[in-house]
Design a protein around this motif. Structure first.
Motif, PDB file in Angstrom:
ATOM      1  N   SER A  31       0.865  -1.177   0.000  1.00  0.00           N
ATOM      2  CA  SER A  31       0.000   0.000   0.000  1.00  0.00           C
ATOM      3  C   SER A  31       0.900   1.224   0.000  1.00  0.00           C
ATOM      4  O   SER A  31       1.498   1.553   1.028  1.00  0.00           O
ATOM      5  CB  SER A  31      -0.913   0.002   1.227  1.00  0.00           C
ATOM      6  N   LEU A  32       1.022   1.855  -1.138  1.00  0.00           N
ATOM      7  CA  LEU A  32       2.018   2.904  -1.328  1.00  0.00           C
ATOM      8  C   LEU A  32       1.738   4.112  -0.438  1.00  0.00           C
ATOM      9  O   LEU A  32       0.623   4.649  -0.418  1.00  0.00           O
ATOM     10  CB  LEU A  32       2.042   3.323  -2.791  1.00  0.00           C
ATOM     11  N   GLN A  33       2.755   4.521   0.291  1.00  0.00           N
ATOM     12  CA  GLN A  33       2.677   5.715   1.130  1.00  0.00           C
ATOM     13  C   GLN A  33       3.375   6.881   0.427  1.00  0.00           C
ATOM     14  O   GLN A  33       4.179   6.676  -0.488  1.00  0.00           O
ATOM     15  CB  GLN A  33       3.336   5.448   2.477  1.00  0.00           C
ATOM     16  N   SER A  34       3.102   8.083   0.873  1.00  0.00           N
ATOM     17  CA  SER A  34       3.660   9.270   0.218  1.00  0.00           C
ATOM     18  C   SER A  34       5.186   9.245   0.227  1.00  0.00           C
ATOM     19  O   SER A  34       5.836   9.707  -0.717  1.00  0.00           O
ATOM     20  CB  SER A  34       3.138  10.538   0.886  1.00  0.00           C
ATOM     21  N   GLU A  35       5.757   8.684   1.285  1.00  0.00           N
ATOM     22  CA  GLU A  35       7.220   8.659   1.389  1.00  0.00           C
ATOM     23  C   GLU A  35       7.859   7.575   0.516  1.00  0.00           C
ATOM     24  O   GLU A  35       9.089   7.470   0.473  1.00  0.00           O
ATOM     25  CB  GLU A  35       7.645   8.454   2.853  1.00  0.00           C
ATOM     26  N   ASP A  36       7.057   6.793  -0.170  1.00  0.00           N
ATOM     27  CA  ASP A  36       7.590   5.713  -1.005  1.00  0.00           C
ATOM     28  C   ASP A  36       7.840   6.133  -2.446  1.00  0.00           C
ATOM     29  O   ASP A  36       8.381   5.346  -3.234  1.00  0.00           O
ATOM     30  CB  ASP A  36       6.630   4.514  -1.002  1.00  0.00           C
ATOM     31  N   PHE A  37       7.444   7.354  -2.791  1.00  0.00           N
ATOM     32  CA  PHE A  37       7.706   7.811  -4.151  1.00  0.00           C
ATOM     33  C   PHE A  37       9.208   8.051  -4.280  1.00  0.00           C
ATOM     34  O   PHE A  37       9.794   8.890  -3.580  1.00  0.00           O
ATOM     35  CB  PHE A  37       6.894   9.056  -4.471  1.00  0.00           C
ATOM     36  N   ALA A  38       9.831   7.298  -5.182  1.00  0.00           N
ATOM     37  CA  ALA A  38      11.290   7.239  -5.242  1.00  0.00           C
ATOM     38  C   ALA A  38      11.686   6.386  -6.446  1.00  0.00           C
ATOM     39  O   ALA A  38      10.839   5.902  -7.200  1.00  0.00           O
ATOM     40  CB  ALA A  38      11.836   6.607  -3.965  1.00  0.00           C
ATOM     41  N   VAL A  39      12.991   6.218  -6.604  1.00  0.00           N
ATOM     42  CA  VAL A  39      13.521   5.289  -7.606  1.00  0.00           C
ATOM     43  C   VAL A  39      14.004   4.040  -6.875  1.00  0.00           C
ATOM     44  O   VAL A  39      14.645   4.134  -5.823  1.00  0.00           O
ATOM     45  CB  VAL A  39      14.672   5.926  -8.405  1.00  0.00           C
ATOM     46  N   TYR A  40      13.702   2.889  -7.438  1.00  0.00           N
ATOM     47  CA  TYR A  40      14.067   1.614  -6.845  1.00  0.00           C
ATOM     48  C   TYR A  40      15.026   0.867  -7.768  1.00  0.00           C
ATOM     49  O   TYR A  40      14.798   0.783  -8.982  1.00  0.00           O
ATOM     50  CB  TYR A  40      12.808   0.774  -6.596  1.00  0.00           C
ATOM     51  N   TYR A  41      16.099   0.362  -7.171  1.00  0.00           N
ATOM     52  CA  TYR A  41      17.114  -0.371  -7.920  1.00  0.00           C
ATOM     53  C   TYR A  41      17.225  -1.797  -7.392  1.00  0.00           C
ATOM     54  O   TYR A  41      17.271  -2.002  -6.177  1.00  0.00           O
ATOM     55  CB  TYR A  41      18.486   0.279  -7.788  1.00  0.00           C
ATOM     56  N   CYS A  42      17.317  -2.749  -8.295  1.00  0.00           N
ATOM     57  CA  CYS A  42      17.709  -4.095  -7.889  1.00  0.00           C
ATOM     58  C   CYS A  42      19.204  -4.246  -8.142  1.00  0.00           C
ATOM     59  O   CYS A  42      19.792  -3.521  -8.959  1.00  0.00           O
ATOM     60  CB  CYS A  42      16.918  -5.164  -8.631  1.00  0.00           C
ATOM     61  N   GLN A  43      19.825  -5.179  -7.426  1.00  0.00           N
ATOM     62  CA  GLN A  43      21.257  -5.404  -7.560  1.00  0.00           C
ATOM     63  C   GLN A  43      21.553  -6.863  -7.273  1.00  0.00           C
ATOM     64  O   GLN A  43      21.115  -7.409  -6.261  1.00  0.00           O
ATOM     65  CB  GLN A  43      22.052  -4.534  -6.586  1.00  0.00           C
ATOM     66  N   GLN A  44      22.312  -7.493  -8.155  1.00  0.00           N
ATOM     67  CA  GLN A  44      22.736  -8.869  -7.904  1.00  0.00           C
ATOM     68  C   GLN A  44      24.125  -8.862  -7.296  1.00  0.00           C
ATOM     69  O   GLN A  44      24.985  -8.047  -7.656  1.00  0.00           O
ATOM     70  CB  GLN A  44      22.674  -9.700  -9.198  1.00  0.00           C
TER      71      GLN A  44
END
Lengths: 107, 122
Positions: free
Chosen positions: A77-90
């Motif tokens: 459930s997306l919160q206002s503070e979750d607006f961002a860029v998300y990176y995955c990394q192996q």
């Protein structure tokens, strides 16, 4: 080098919605996969490691799943503070490699 | 509280050198592998280099191998990156990051500094 591909590149979402971000590896990374969150002007923050283990202090609305070459980050459930860029990394193979990022923006 | 503070970023001409530093506090520095990760303006994250706790294991990205040298001084809780033969494509915000592991290295990062900006331009 293992190439990490994230999709979608941008996602427009309303607060309260469920968000699913995908990450694909060019070779199997088993479960050695981490997710990071980066907000504008800030350093990345570790969210999840080992595919599904939340880092210290990360809310339970963040969850990760997958194995091999296909992985998912879900925000329940997306919160206002979750607006961002998300990176995955192996980190299964050297060199460690990141996906190109997925921007979660306000709809 | 873990703190990583980078310094040394600057405007540099192509072909010249810069030395970045990262001072650590709030944890036992000599127990952790450390990394440099960079981010070009408006772009994603790129791992640059790793050094083990005892400096015996060092690794570099292909894009910087032979030009950059990572080092650490455990007595001073500091990490360094000597960047030679700078290219315009080295322009980025350089982050110092702590490996999550306390023995060997795990290859992912649980603490990051705020970064130091390197701009390579003539």
């Amino acid at each position: 080098e293992i190439v990490m591909t994230q999709s979608p590149a941008t996602l427009s979402v309303s607060p309260g919605e469920r968000v699913t971000l995908s990450c694909r590896a060019s070779l199997s990374v088993i479960t050695n996969l981490a997710w990071y969150q980066q907000k504008p002007g800030q350093a990345p923050r570790l969210l999840i490691y080992g595919t599904s283990t939340r880092a210290t202090g990360i809310p339970a609305r963040f969850s990760g799943s997958g194995s091999g070459t296909e992985f998912t980050l879900t925000i329940s459930s997306l919160q206002s503070e979750d607006f961002a860029v998300y990176y995955c990394q192996q980190y299964n193979n050297s060199p460690p490699s990141f996906g190109g990022g997925a921007k979660v923006e306000i709809k | 509280e873990v703190q990583l503070v980078e310094s040394g970023g600057n405007l540099a001409q192509p072909g010249t050198s810069l030395r970045l530093s990262c001072v650590a506090s709030g944890f036992t520095f000599d127990e952790y592998a450390m990394h440099w990760v960079r981010q070009a303006p408006g772009k994603g994250l790129e791992w640059v280099s790793t050094i083990s706790w005892n400096s015996r294991y060092i690794a570099y990205a292909d894009s910087v191998r032979g030009r950059f040298t990572i080092s650490r001084d455990n007595a001073k809780n500091s990490l360094h990156l000597l960047m030679n033969s700078l290219r315009t494509e080295d322009t980025a915000l350089y982050y110092c990051a702590r490996d999550v592991g306390t023995s060997g290295w795990s290859g992912y990062f649980d603490s990051w500094g705020q970064g130091t900006l390197v701009t390579v331009s003539s």
